[in-house]
Scaffold this motif. Structure first.
Motif, PDB file in Angstrom:
ATOM      1  N   GLY A  27     -22.003 -18.282  -1.609  1.00 23.57           N
ATOM      2  CA  GLY A  27     -21.698 -19.812  -1.574  1.00 23.57           C
ATOM      3  C   GLY A  27     -22.670 -20.617  -2.375  1.00 23.57           C
ATOM      4  N   LEU A  28     -23.379 -19.774  -3.522  1.00 21.81           N
ATOM      5  CA  LEU A  28     -24.184 -20.454  -4.433  1.00 21.81           C
ATOM      6  C   LEU A  28     -23.201 -21.214  -5.316  1.00 21.81           C
ATOM      7  N   LEU A  29     -21.890 -20.818  -5.576  1.00 24.14           N
ATOM      8  CA  LEU A  29     -21.112 -21.735  -6.156  1.00 24.14           C
ATOM      9  C   LEU A  29     -19.915 -21.938  -5.222  1.00 24.14           C
ATOM     10  N   GLU A  56     -24.357 -26.571   2.596  1.00 23.70           N
ATOM     11  CA  GLU A  56     -25.655 -25.921   2.426  1.00 23.70           C
ATOM     12  C   GLU A  56     -26.334 -25.481   4.031  1.00 23.70           C
ATOM     13  N   ARG A  57     -26.415 -26.460   4.701  1.00 18.96           N
ATOM     14  CA  ARG A  57     -27.064 -26.172   6.039  1.00 18.96           C
ATOM     15  C   ARG A  57     -26.341 -25.109   6.926  1.00 18.96           C
ATOM     16  N   ALA A  74     -26.857 -21.622   5.451  1.00 19.07           N
ATOM     17  CA  ALA A  74     -28.350 -20.771   5.610  1.00 19.07           C
ATOM     18  C   ALA A  74     -28.280 -19.518   6.429  1.00 19.07           C
ATOM     19  N   ARG A 123     -26.313 -16.790   4.760  1.00 20.49           N
ATOM     20  CA  ARG A 123     -27.077 -16.276   3.458  1.00 20.49           C
ATOM     21  C   ARG A 123     -28.022 -15.514   3.983  1.00 20.49           C
ATOM     22  N   GLU A 132     -40.050 -17.069   5.364  1.00 17.59           N
ATOM     23  CA  GLU A 132     -38.822 -17.802   5.568  1.00 17.59           C
ATOM     24  C   GLU A 132     -38.430 -17.653   6.749  1.00 17.59           C
TER      25      GLU A 132
END
Ligand code: ATP
Ligand code: MG
Lengths: 255, 261
Positions: free
Chosen positions: A49-51, A70-71, A74, A77, A105
């Motif tokens: 999902g970076l693009l 994006e949220r 996470a 990813r 993280e």
């Protein structure tokens, strides 16, 4: 399982991916080959999902990740480790802190556990003594290996390797091949590797897929790919330039 | 004619989309601040880089502006025998306008540029993608600490500039213009109030937000290559400086209508 469904992407009007359909099964390592500039890195970036594609779907396990924000991406990813083509180490952090980053993280480990795991990861890629250095002090190949350590340290389910052996000497390259094999055999990691290094591809791949003109042109086991009669694949894996190019370079040699 | 119109539309569209980008970043930062654990280590590091290390620049700017202001007003006021008016004039101008604006501009140049260059480089070397690939939001890890650090740091720098300019103005007035120190000080205090300091500091909070948001936005959206990073850096400085100057006028108007001088 990662399932790619009619994935299309263009940049500034020029299409790079034109409907890629492909499925990556759990526990296998797939190698993607194809021309430089053919969209292999772009394809890899779509997998976590970076693009965002212009069209099509990417399923990771049971989620279609394309519409996710994006949220929401996470947690998906966190199943991935990504080795970037240019390593993409954080310049402001030491190697140790770079490799520790994904663990910190996650906030699941104590500093002692982190130190131990990072030391192991650096050891495997042959950088045990370089933990205190900043990325700017390293050679390109060392950075690549540090990037690999960062990608694998969290033991993700999926590992995406963008040219893991490029820029390494043959012995290091083979160590990396062995690492990728071991991750698959011992930890059932699902791998997707982009490479131009055919020796590495034959060694690590369960299946090889060729990306050509924005589509998956051919898929097969290494021996199937080697035995294929498809001219485009043959030309690529044997590494011969176009006849016209050879004539051209022959001409210039006469000057 | 057609091309002129399309160019105009393009410019307006660019401006709007830039503004939209900055606004979205702001909302994302606010949301991050309420939903994520604060990143103390990164924030303190940024306070040090942004605030502490900008002091020399800000002290010199404040002091010399205060000095030149005292000299120029002193020479004029001397003609009409109003020498002791120098104190309040320097103080009001510095507190309400010059200290926040000049500090904002200096910090926009120094800090805005370095933020845009750093984040821009991270963008083009895929470090931002690397963060995202690990499930870390660049807003959370990079933008929010810089935003908070500027919000804390710039008002403090502005206060420092205010103090330096007033003392430097005082020094010049007493030693070069031979104004009576007691009168100078007395008059200055008589015509200034806490609200002048407050006005300056509140402005600096807005300026801090503009610098952080614009610099982060430009950095995150840098184009490929060294050229792209250079462009992002220049634009961050130019756009945040202009925003400070323009916003200063409107903030002043709003303040004066809420709390009349
Ligand atoms: N962010 C981007 N913006 C615009 N164009 C891009 C972007 N990323 C990739 N491209 C374009 O997409 C095409 C494919 O790029 P990609 O990096 O995927 O190639 P590749 O197959 O990985 O090549 P290589 O083997 O050389 O790494 C290139 O023409 C590139 O210019
Ligand atoms: Mg590539």
């Amino acid at each position: 399982m990662i399932r790619i469904q009619s994935l299309s992407k263009s940049f500034l009007g020029s299409p790079v991916l034109r409907g890629v359909d492909f499925e990556i099964h759990d526990g296998e390592t797939v190698v993607i080959i194809g021309q430089s500039g053919g969209g292999k890195s772009v394809l890899l970036k779509h997998l976590c999902g970076l693009l965002k594609p212009d069209d099509g779907h990417v399923w990771v396990d049971d989620d279609d990740i394309v519409p996710l924000s994006e949220r929401r991406l996470a947690p998906i990813r966190s199943k991935f480790g990504f080795l970037f083509q240019g390593a993409a180490l954080f310049d402001s952090l030491t190697l140790f802190d770079n490799v520790a980053f994904p663990l910190r993280e996650k906030r699941k480990f104590t500093e002692a556990e982190i130190a131990q795991r990072v030391a192991e990861a650096l050891e495997i890629v042959g950088l045990a003594a370089a933990g205190h250095k900043k990325p700017a002090e390293l050679s390109g190949g060392m950075r690549k290996r540090a990037g690999l350590a960062r990608a694998v340290v969290g033991m993700p389910k999926y590992l995406l390797y963008d040219e893991p052996t490029t820029g390494l000497d043959p012995i290091r390259a083979d160590t990396i091949n062995n690492l990728i094999l071991r991750l698959r055999n011992r930890f059932q990691v699902t791998g997707v590797a982009v490479t131009h290094d055919m020796a590495s591809a034959y060694k690590i791949a369960d299946r090889i897929a060729m990306l050509h003109e924005g589509q998956i042109h051919a898929v097969g086991t290494p021996s199937e790919i080697q035995a294929t009669t498809d001219p485009i694949v043959q030309q690529f894996i044997r590494g011969v330039a176009d006849i016209s190019q050879e004539v051209h370079s022959g001409n210039t040699a006469n000057y | 004619m057609m091309t002129l119109l399309t160019r105009l539309w393009q410019t307006v569209f660019d401006l709007l989309s830039q503004f939209g980008g900055v606004l979205l970043l702001f909302l994302d930062i606010v949301r991050t601040m309420f939903t994520r654990r604060p990143r103390w280590k990164e924030t303190i590091e940024q306070v040090y880089k942004i605030g502490w290390q900008s002091q020399a620049v800000v002290v010199i700017t404040g002091a010399f502006t205060g000095m030149v202001f005292a000299v120029q007003t002193g020479l004029q006021f001397h003609k009409v025998k109003m020498d002791t008016a120098v104190g309040p004039v320097v103080a009001i101008a510095m507190l309400r306008e010059l200290a926040p604006v000049l500090t904002g501009l200096m910090v926009a140049g120094r800090v805005g540029a370095s933020i845009a260059a750093e984040l821009g480089t991270m963008k083009v070397t895929e470090q931002i993608d690397a963060l995202r690939s690990m499930g870390t939001s660049p807003t959370d890890y990079l933008a929010a600490p810089r935003f908070s650090a500027l919000l804390v740091g710039l008002p403090m720098l502005t206060a420092e500039a205010m103090a330096c300019s007033i003392f430097a103005g005082f020094y010049v007035a007493v030693n070069m213009l031979n104004i009576d120190p007691a009168y100078y000080w007395h008059n200055m205090l008589k015509f200034t109030a806490a609200k002048d300091v407050a006005a300056g500091l509140i402005k600096s909070v807005f300026f801090a937000a503009f610098i952080a948001l614009i610099a982060c936005h430009k950095g995150f959206n840098a184009d490929e290559g060294a050229e792209g990073v250079g462009r992002a850096t220049t634009q961050a400085v130019v756009v945040s400086s202009l925003t400070i100057l323009i916003a200063n006028f409107f903030i002043a108007v709003v303040f004066n209508s809420i709390v009349p001088i």
